[in-house]
Write a protein that holds these residues in place. Structure first.
Motif, PDB file in Angstrom:
ATOM      1  N   ARG A   4       1.596   7.537  -2.412  1.00 41.66           N
ATOM      2  CA  ARG A   4       0.454   6.800  -2.962  1.00 41.66           C
ATOM      3  C   ARG A   4      -0.774   6.870  -2.061  1.00 41.66           C
ATOM      4  O   ARG A   4      -1.903   6.910  -2.550  1.00 41.66           O
ATOM      5  CB  ARG A   4       0.847   5.342  -3.202  1.00 41.66           C
ATOM      6  N   ASP A  22      -3.875   2.995  -1.675  1.00 39.43           N
ATOM      7  CA  ASP A  22      -3.400   2.120  -2.747  1.00 39.43           C
ATOM      8  C   ASP A  22      -4.146   2.382  -4.059  1.00 39.43           C
ATOM      9  O   ASP A  22      -4.568   1.452  -4.755  1.00 39.43           O
ATOM     10  CB  ASP A  22      -3.539   0.652  -2.342  1.00 39.43           C
ATOM     11  N   GLY A  23      -4.320   3.651  -4.367  1.00 42.98           N
ATOM     12  CA  GLY A  23      -4.912   4.040  -5.642  1.00 42.98           C
ATOM     13  C   GLY A  23      -6.424   4.071  -5.686  1.00 42.98           C
ATOM     14  O   GLY A  23      -7.002   4.465  -6.697  1.00 42.98           O
ATOM     15  N   ARG A  61      -1.498  -0.159 -12.482  1.00 45.09           N
ATOM     16  CA  ARG A  61      -0.937   0.491 -11.298  1.00 45.09           C
ATOM     17  C   ARG A  61      -0.277   1.775 -11.789  1.00 45.09           C
ATOM     18  O   ARG A  61       0.773   1.746 -12.439  1.00 45.09           O
ATOM     19  CB  ARG A  61       0.077  -0.390 -10.585  1.00 45.09           C
TER      20      ARG A  61
END
Length: 547
Positions: free
Chosen positions: A139, A162-163, A332
């Motif tokens: 990630r 975290d994206g 997510r």
């Protein structure tokens, strides 16, 4: 949350669908329309949409257009300047920009029920970045994007935490490593925005004796960017027309530019690592399909892992755009589950196709064993199994297979496909046996995006897949993710002692990869292939009758 991704503006139109943060379908338009690359990257084709692949993605998930929360279009016309602003002086950009601005209405017409207001423009290189950084298993990662061009840039360096994407550098046009390589492709008599992989293959036959001159014209700038000066490739080798024979000068030119490309990419990756300190590098953009360069990046930079999007070209921006918008909407997102994201058929559906074709077929006890027997007897097999691959590589779902132990099989396979004899074919190898045969590149290597050195004691044992420079572009086969392919190769090894089979895409020159059962039957009927393994069934080539 349901997000459809669309790539349409330049080439390789494609669609992808992300539902609740999970990739459920992705496919290139060429697999449906049967036009290679979907369309040519010309200004007046910019309006063409991946209507067939988009409709299939929605049908696969049982979603109506009006149920979509968003549609991501992987190009933002608001970021595009004038032809003079880009420095490319391409008058076609005016048309491209206009068509992109009209894309929401075009999409609403193509997908009745869709609200044009649901369409969101995503910066082209952000869509590329998301196709790598959000689709990778890790990630948090650094991300490097290089291609021909986007709205105003040809490159993006950044990182995902975290994206969330942080952009660290971007190279403005007209400087472009991708466009430079496209121009070389055309100079060498190939089709630009299509045949760049042929230049990479030709480079293996040459020596980089023009590297000094080329290095003055293509260089990194030390701040995450680069310069590509105008190059008159005729100074090194004369321009080739289609199907004209290439010479040592042409191979040396290809080798020189390929080597310089690798060097600059390594410098860019080192700069990115110095900014981020990340352990993992993810890559996308058409340049990321250069597997020789990818191997050098892994070997010569501090990154411990390099993950490349298997659909790294523009087709992948459909997936990246959908993931990016899903993240913006609060989802997510999950890593992509693999490359097998296209169409598939049940055993019953395949049998119906065979019956409709009025063709003789069998259902052996184990299709893997039946195929291994034909391969061991030096037959060629068309292999059609499961869902089709997303991206340009055949990864064990739509493949032509052969015995790797006969040197003549390289010429034979290229003859079957009707393509140039300097083109290599690739090995599929059992994951657990790969380390003893192949080195330098990463293992596992499930997407055939790196080159590996073939161990000296194996070069004579698998000459079909050993390239002229002693390397091979391998795909490792994991029994957990590809049990049928693994069982087939294991059965072949029991018969031959070789845990490797030849793998190349199931198509002939100039045609898209086979996608549905009709395509498979047509390819089998027109190419000198001994066996078609389609689902659990096999179709054998009738033996000629004597008069």
């Amino acid at each position: 949350m349901k997000v459809l991704g669309i790539n349409a503006i330049y080439h390789d139109p494609a669609a992808a669908l992300v539902v609740d943060g999970r990739v459920v379908a992705a496919a290139e338009e060429e697999r449906f329309s049967r036009r290679k690359h979907g369309k040519r990257p010309l200004p007046w084709s910019a309006w063409e949409l991946p209507e067939l692949s988009a409709a299939w993605c929605l049908k696969e998930a049982g979603i109506r257009p009006e149920e979509l929360d968003a549609v991501a279009y992987s190009f933002d016309p608001a970021l595009m300047g004038t032809p003079e602003d880009s420095g490319l002086f391409d008058d076609g950009d005016t048309m491209r920009k206009k068509y992109a601005e009209m894309a929401p209405d075009f999409l609403a017409h193509a997908l009745p029920g869709l609200d044009p207001a649901q369409v969101r423009f995503v910066k082209h290189h952000v869509a590329h970045a998301a196709s790598a950084g959000l689709a990778a298993p890790q990630r948090d990662n650094a991300v490097l994007v290089l291609d021909g061009r986007g709205e105003a840039h040809s490159h993006l360096s950044g990182r995902y935490v975290d994206g969330q994407l942080e952009i660290l550098a971007g190279q403005a046009l007209p400087h472009s490593l991708g466009l430079m390589y496209e121009e070389l492709t055309e100079h060498l008599g190939f089709l630009r925005s299509s045949d760049e992989f042929k230049v990479m293959a030709m480079a293996s036959y040459g020596k980089p004796r023009f590297l000094g001159e080329v290095s003055e014209l293509i260089r990194a700038t030390g701040d995450g960017g680069f310069v590509t000066e105008t190059i008159d490739f005729s100074d090194f080798a004369p321009r080739l027309g289609k199907d004209e024979r290439w010479t040592e000068d042409h191979a040396d030119l290809a080798a020189s530019v390929q080597t310089r490309l690798e060097e600059v990419l390594v410098e860019l990756a080192r700069w990115l690592h110095a900014q981020t300190g990340d352990r993992v590098l993810t890559m996308a953009g058409g340049t990321a399909l250069n597997c020789v360069a990818n191997t050098r990046i892994l070997a010569e930079t501090p990154f411990e892992e390099v993950w490349v999007q298997p659909a790294a070209g523009d087709a992948g921006t459909a997936l990246g755009g959908a993931l990016h918008v899903a993240h913006e909407l609060g989802e997510r997102t999950e890593p992509m589950p693999g490359a097998a994201l296209g169409r598939g058929w049940t055993d019953e559906q395949i049998e119906t196709w065979l019956q409709t074709a009025a063709i003789d077929y069998e259902r052996p006890d184990d299709v893997a064993e039946a195929v291994a027997e034909v391969l061991a007897d030096n037959g060629i097999v068309a292999w059609f199994q499961g869902r089709s691959e997303y991206g340009p590589r055949a990864l064990g779902h739509r493949s032509l297979l052969a015995h790797p132990g006969f040197e003549a099989n390289l010429e034979r396979m290229n003859d079957v496909k009707g393509r140039e004899q300097f083109r290599p074919v690739a090995p599929m190898v059992l994951l657990e046996r790969a380390p003893e045969i192949f080195s330098r590149g990463p293992i596992p290597s499930p997407y055939m995006l790196f080159v590996h050195d073939v161990a000296p004691e194996w070069k004579d044992r698998i000459p079909t897949v050993t390239h002229v420079d002693g390397t091979a572009r391998i795909q490792t086969i994991d029994p957990e993710t590809e049990p049928l392919v693994h069982r087939m190769i294991a059965a072949f090894e029991r018969r031959t002692g070789l845990p490797v089979v030849v793998n190349t895409s199931l198509n002939t020159a100039g045609r898209p990869m086979v996608d549905d059962p009709r395509d498979a039957l047509e390819c089998f009927g027109s190419a000198p292939v001994d066996l078609l393994a389609i689902g659990p069934f096999v179709v054998r080539r009738p033996k000629p009758t004597s008069r």
